[in-house]
Scaffold this motif. Structure first.
Motif, PDB file in Angstrom:
ATOM      1  N   SER A 191      -1.100  -5.191  -6.100  1.00  0.00           N
ATOM      2  CA  SER A 191      -1.054  -6.524  -5.501  1.00  0.00           C
ATOM      3  C   SER A 191      -2.370  -6.857  -4.800  1.00  0.00           C
ATOM      4  O   SER A 191      -2.886  -7.981  -4.915  1.00  0.00           O
ATOM      5  N   TYR A 192      -2.899  -5.887  -4.081  1.00  0.00           N
ATOM      6  CA  TYR A 192      -4.195  -6.087  -3.416  1.00  0.00           C
ATOM      7  C   TYR A 192      -5.265  -6.459  -4.432  1.00  0.00           C
ATOM      8  O   TYR A 192      -6.096  -7.344  -4.194  1.00  0.00           O
ATOM      9  N   ARG A 238       3.035  -6.784  -2.196  1.00  0.00           N
ATOM     10  CA  ARG A 238       2.264  -6.278  -1.054  1.00  0.00           C
ATOM     11  C   ARG A 238       3.169  -5.873   0.106  1.00  0.00           C
ATOM     12  O   ARG A 238       2.746  -5.109   0.981  1.00  0.00           O
ATOM     13  N   PRO A 241       4.607  -1.618  -0.767  1.00  0.00           N
ATOM     14  CA  PRO A 241       3.427  -0.963  -1.339  1.00  0.00           C
ATOM     15  C   PRO A 241       3.704   0.334  -2.078  1.00  0.00           C
ATOM     16  O   PRO A 241       2.947   0.698  -2.985  1.00  0.00           O
TER      17      PRO A 241
END
Length: 268
Positions: A191-192, A238, A241
């Protein structure tokens, strides 16, 4: 931290205030008069902070950190990392001399850095032109904990310099993920990666840095429907995680990396 800032900026985050005040107190003691300033950047500065964000800080010093001082700072961060609050492991920042902060200088690129995570330690890191991103955010909207206005410490950074700052990240970090997709098998880093790529695409277009939320909304609106699903999933992922990323999410993330690399080649 002056009282008005604490009340007006971080009043809704009392535990963050506690960690920052602890950090400031120890940094003032350890640097003993060589502290030029302490600032917040990242999501706290650009208004995109939430419960899964980093606390991005920059400590500015009169001169470069020496080995003895580095060791004391390292022990200080080990202590803070063990505090009984989720924010103690979410500190992410650097100790930068006034000279190194002013502008990118290839002769002064190594300075202490700590990343988020339990057990993370202060370390010396090489910082290339990519660090112009941090300079830009700090100059544009950095929060002053103590010290002068950051515009007096950092030279203006042009739109083309910001675009160029994206290249080391793309040719290093993003290309490495293309070569080893196992790096994004968990939702946190996958996601990051998606949201960071959205910011890069925005910067390539406008020569500006905005929050991940604003950049990802712009990408969804202007760069085609192919990316809608992966961006929406990133905002969910996010918050989880450690869960595995789906095969589709990984493949779409790799496609977004290729798209961003193509975009960089056309813009630059």
């Amino acid at each position: 931290m002056n009282p008005s800032q604490e009340n007006n900026i971080l009043a809704h985050l009392p535990e963050v205030n506690v960690v920052l005040q602890d950090l400031l107190k120890d940094v003032q003691r350890i640097l003993d008069g060589r502290l030029a300033g302490m600032y917040l950047e990242g999501s706290l500065a650009n208004g995109d902070f939430d419960q899964d964000s980093d606390i991005d800080f920059v400590v500015v010093t009169d001169d470069a950190i020496e080995a003895d001082t580095f060791s004391v700072l390292q022990m200080m961060h080990e202590r803070i990392n063990l505090l009984d609050t989720q924010w103690s492991t979410n500190l992410e920042g650097s100790y930068v001399s006034k000279h190194a902060l002013r502008r990118h200088d290839p002769e002064h690129t190594n300075f202490p850095n700590i990343e988020r995570g339990f057990g993370e330690r202060l370390k010396m890191v090489h910082n290339d032109e990519t660090w112009n991103i941090h300079r830009y955010i700090l100059r544009k909207c950095g929060i002053v904990i103590m010290g002068p206005d950051p515009t007096t410490l950092i030279d203006p950074i042009s739109p083309d310099e910001l675009r160029q700052a994206m290249l080391p990240a793309l040719h290093g970090w993003a290309t490495q993920i293309l070569n080893d997709p196992n790096e994004i098998v968990h939702q946190g880093y996958q996601s990051y990666t998606v949201l960071s790529l959205c910011r890069i695409i925005y910067t390539l277009e406008f020569g500006d840095i905005v929050s991940k939320r604003k950049a990802s909304a712009w990408v969804k609106e202007t760069q085609g429907e192919n990316w809608h699903g992966i961006i929406d999933q990133a905002w969910i992922g996010r918050h989880n995680p450690q869960l595995p990323a789906s095969t589709d999410a990984i493949n779409q993330t790799l496609d977004l990396i290729r798209y961003t690399l193509d975009k960089a080649r056309s813009v630059l």
